[in-house]
Design a protein around this motif. Structure first.
Motif, PDB file in Angstrom:
ATOM      1  N   MET A 119       0.834  -1.206   0.000  1.00  0.00           N
ATOM      2  CA  MET A 119       0.000   0.000   0.000  1.00  0.00           C
ATOM      3  C   MET A 119       0.867   1.254   0.000  1.00  0.00           C
ATOM      4  O   MET A 119       0.560   2.227  -0.693  1.00  0.00           O
ATOM      5  N   GLU A 120       1.949   1.239   0.752  1.00  0.00           N
ATOM      6  CA  GLU A 120       2.849   2.394   0.780  1.00  0.00           C
ATOM      7  C   GLU A 120       3.433   2.657  -0.606  1.00  0.00           C
ATOM      8  O   GLU A 120       3.473   3.797  -1.067  1.00  0.00           O
ATOM      9  N   ASN A 121       3.859   1.597  -1.295  1.00  0.00           N
ATOM     10  CA  ASN A 121       4.391   1.751  -2.657  1.00  0.00           C
ATOM     11  C   ASN A 121       3.315   2.267  -3.606  1.00  0.00           C
ATOM     12  O   ASN A 121       3.573   3.151  -4.426  1.00  0.00           O
ATOM     13  N   PHE A 122       2.117   1.722  -3.500  1.00  0.00           N
ATOM     14  CA  PHE A 122       1.009   2.146  -4.340  1.00  0.00           C
ATOM     15  C   PHE A 122       0.673   3.619  -4.084  1.00  0.00           C
ATOM     16  O   PHE A 122       0.486   4.402  -5.017  1.00  0.00           O
ATOM     17  N   LEU A 123       0.624   4.000  -2.820  1.00  0.00           N
ATOM     18  CA  LEU A 123       0.322   5.378  -2.449  1.00  0.00           C
ATOM     19  C   LEU A 123       1.386   6.331  -2.999  1.00  0.00           C
ATOM     20  O   LEU A 123       1.066   7.391  -3.543  1.00  0.00           O
ATOM     21  N   ASP A 124       2.653   5.939  -2.897  1.00  0.00           N
ATOM     22  CA  ASP A 124       3.750   6.754  -3.445  1.00  0.00           C
ATOM     23  C   ASP A 124       3.615   6.918  -4.959  1.00  0.00           C
ATOM     24  O   ASP A 124       3.797   8.019  -5.489  1.00  0.00           O
TER      25      ASP A 124
END
Length: 151
Positions: A119-124
């Motif tokens: 999710m962090e990668n997707f959000l970035d």
């Protein structure tokens, strides 16, 4: 088969008439490649029953906020209709407050840490693409759904 033909098959199979069921549009989980086919496979198998989108992405792209009860035709990467889903709930939560019982419904991850990293990668990526700042407490639109028809 066209989306319209697929929708008509759904209406006939469920005994509904034109105008009784609300058609909200089409969804493609990924446009091309293995990721899209994996997402669709998870959805069709029942493992994926949620999708997550940064609220800022929806706002910046001036998209309509999803609403419980909306019904969508899901297309594969070749734009062929594969199933119909109904939104059963829509929640907006800070990314860092999404609980595992909700996150696991994404259908891909074995544990919360794996899901949080993804999710962090997707959000970035979304933040870079749309021009907002990704923060740990960025608001996420959590759409819960069920498959109500598939071919």
């Amino acid at each position: 088969m066209t989306t319209s033909e697929f929708w008509k098959k759904y209406l006939a199979a469920t005994g509904q008439k034109e105008g009784e069921a609300v058609y909200s549009g089409e969804l493609v989980f990924e446009d091309t490649g293995m990721t899209g086919q994996t997402q669709l496979s998870l959805l069709l198998s029942g493992a994926k029953t949620a999708m997550f989108t940064p609220l800022e992405t929806i706002e910046i792209n001036m998209e309509k906020m999803p609403v419980t009860g909306e019904v969508y035709v899901v297309l594969d990467s070749k734009e062929e209709p594969r199933c119909i889903i109904e939104l059963t709930d829509v929640k907006i939560l800070p990314a860092n407050e999404i609980p595992w019982d909700l996150a696991r419904r994404d259908g891909e991850d074995e544990n919360m840490l794996d899901w949080q990293n993804k999710m962090e990668n997707f959000l970035d990526e979304e933040a870079d693409l749309c021009g907002f700042e990704a923060l740990p407490d960025s608001k996420i639109v959590c759409e819960l759904f069920k498959v109500i028809y598939k071919k």
